[in-house]
Design an enzyme around this catalytic site. Structure first.
Site, PDB file in Angstrom:
ATOM      1  N   SER A  69       0.823  -1.208   0.000  1.00 47.73           N
ATOM      2  CA  SER A  69       0.000   0.000   0.000  1.00 47.73           C
ATOM      3  C   SER A  69       0.859   1.262   0.000  1.00 47.73           C
ATOM      4  CB  SER A  69      -0.917   0.028   1.220  1.00 47.73           C
ATOM      5  OG  SER A  69      -1.712  -1.131   1.273  1.00 47.73           O
TER       6      SER A  69
HETATM    7  N1  SAH Z   1      -0.967  -4.275   3.849  1.00 49.05           N
HETATM    8  C1  SAH Z   1      -0.425  -4.868   2.669  1.00 49.05           C
HETATM    9  C2  SAH Z   1      -1.421  -4.820   1.548  1.00 49.05           C
HETATM   10  C3  SAH Z   1      -1.191  -5.859   0.530  1.00 49.05           C
HETATM   11  S1  SAH Z   1      -2.396  -5.879  -0.746  1.00 49.05           S
HETATM   12  C4  SAH Z   1       0.860  -4.194   2.255  1.00 49.05           C
HETATM   13  O1  SAH Z   1       0.958  -2.977   2.406  1.00 49.05           O
HETATM   14  O2  SAH Z   1       1.758  -4.855   1.754  1.00 49.05           O
HETATM   15  C5  SAH Z   1      -3.715  -6.742   0.042  1.00 49.05           C
HETATM   16  C6  SAH Z   1      -3.447  -8.125   0.497  1.00 49.05           C
HETATM   17  O3  SAH Z   1      -4.704  -8.704   0.884  1.00 49.05           O
HETATM   18  C7  SAH Z   1      -2.872  -9.072  -0.557  1.00 49.05           C
HETATM   19  O4  SAH Z   1      -1.701  -9.640  -0.072  1.00 49.05           O
HETATM   20  C8  SAH Z   1      -3.959 -10.101  -0.754  1.00 49.05           C
HETATM   21  O5  SAH Z   1      -3.476 -11.407  -1.034  1.00 49.05           O
HETATM   22  C9  SAH Z   1      -4.675 -10.072   0.572  1.00 49.05           C
HETATM   23  N2  SAH Z   1      -6.048 -10.609   0.558  1.00 49.05           N
HETATM   24  C10 SAH Z   1      -6.999 -10.474  -0.401  1.00 49.05           C
HETATM   25  N3  SAH Z   1      -8.127 -11.119  -0.044  1.00 49.05           N
HETATM   26  C11 SAH Z   1      -7.869 -11.689   1.177  1.00 49.05           C
HETATM   27  C12 SAH Z   1      -8.632 -12.504   2.074  1.00 49.05           C
HETATM   28  N4  SAH Z   1      -9.879 -12.883   1.808  1.00 49.05           N
HETATM   29  N5  SAH Z   1      -8.041 -12.898   3.222  1.00 49.05           N
HETATM   30  C13 SAH Z   1      -6.771 -12.541   3.539  1.00 49.05           C
HETATM   31  N6  SAH Z   1      -6.001 -11.777   2.725  1.00 49.05           N
HETATM   32  C14 SAH Z   1      -6.541 -11.362   1.565  1.00 49.05           C
END
Ligand code: SAH
Length: 219
Positions: A69
């Site tokens: 993010s």
């Molecule tokens: N906070 C993270 C955001 C990553 S993007 C960062 O800054 O790196 C969002 C993440 O949510 C991804 O890794 C994706 O795989 C995860 N995600 C999507 N749907 C999900 C679910 N149902 N349960 C758990 N994680 C999920």
């Protein structure tokens, strides 16, 4: 910290300081959040090939179609989550790179984080180990179901966007707790803040945002 953790050139402390100045200019006020982000080496949460861009205020790819993010969003969501009551126990849905998790781990007692993509979770775990962040527990699962074993949570933060707020997350929120979550499809997402008072939930809609979708199941 090792020299690699401290950073040099485009990953140096000076570059990181400039990002913190920009976050302040954009309205981030929490001294605690700014101080943690000033210390935490974001370049370690991405591929080395992209490390030189780590302190730009932008989302960047982390593989598997996912992104780390944007720093402003991390700062904003953390600031909103931690306003008011102290947050001892926080749940994050979507560990991804682990950067948001790491920011939280320096501000609350215990962080629980759920991720559906196993290789991302493993990389994040290794980063927490290297940085000696010992108050984080990870689970490989579909975060729409929260993490019931440790509920209720003082705060829940979701870093991927569902079409609607998952009911389980509301249920696992402690009285007085706060949920920060982007809601909506690929167009028209907005950030929502939901406060639980007893069994009533008060929802506030904030700015338009753009997150990867919350997907069901795990891989
Ligand atoms: N906070 C993270 C955001 C990553 S993007 C960062 O800054 O790196 C969002 C993440 O949510 C991804 O890794 C994706 O795989 C995860 N995600 C999507 N749907 C999900 C679910 N149902 N349960 C758990 N994680 C999920």
């Amino acid at each position: 910290m090792t020299p690699n953790q401290r950073g040099i050139g485009m990953t140096s402390q000076r570059t990181r300081d400039r990002l913190i100045m920009r976050l302040k200019e954009q309205g981030i006020e929490s001294a605690d959040v700014l101080s943690v982000m000033k210390d935490l080496p974001r370049h370690l949460f991405m591929d080395e090939a992209l490390a030189s861009r780590a302190y730009e205020d932008t989302a960047l790819p982390i593989g598997h179609g996912q992104t780390i993010s944007q720093p402003f969003i991390v700062a904003k969501m953390t600031e909103i989550l931690l306003q008011g009551l102290p947050k001892n126990k926080v749940l994050e849905v979507g560990t991804g790179s682990g950067y948001q998790t790491a920011v939280l781990s320096r501000l609350v007692e215990r962080v629980y984080s759920v991720e559906r993509i196993s290789p991302l979770q493993n990389q994040a775990r290794e980063r927490f180990y290297q940085l000696k962040l010992n108050n984080i527990k990870l689970k490989h699962s579909d975060g729409s179901w929260g993490w019931d074993d440790n509920a209720p949570y003082d705060g829940i933060i979701v870093t991927c966007a569902p079409e609607e707020v998952p009911h389980e997350l509301l249920r696992q929120l402690a009285p007085g707790g706060r949920l920060v979550i982007p809601v909506g499809g690929s167009v028209g997402q907005s950030l929502r803040v939901i406060d639980r008072n007893g069994n009533t939930f008060e929802e506030t809609e904030l700015d338009a945002v753009s997150f990867v979708p919350l997907l069901s199941g795990q891989i």
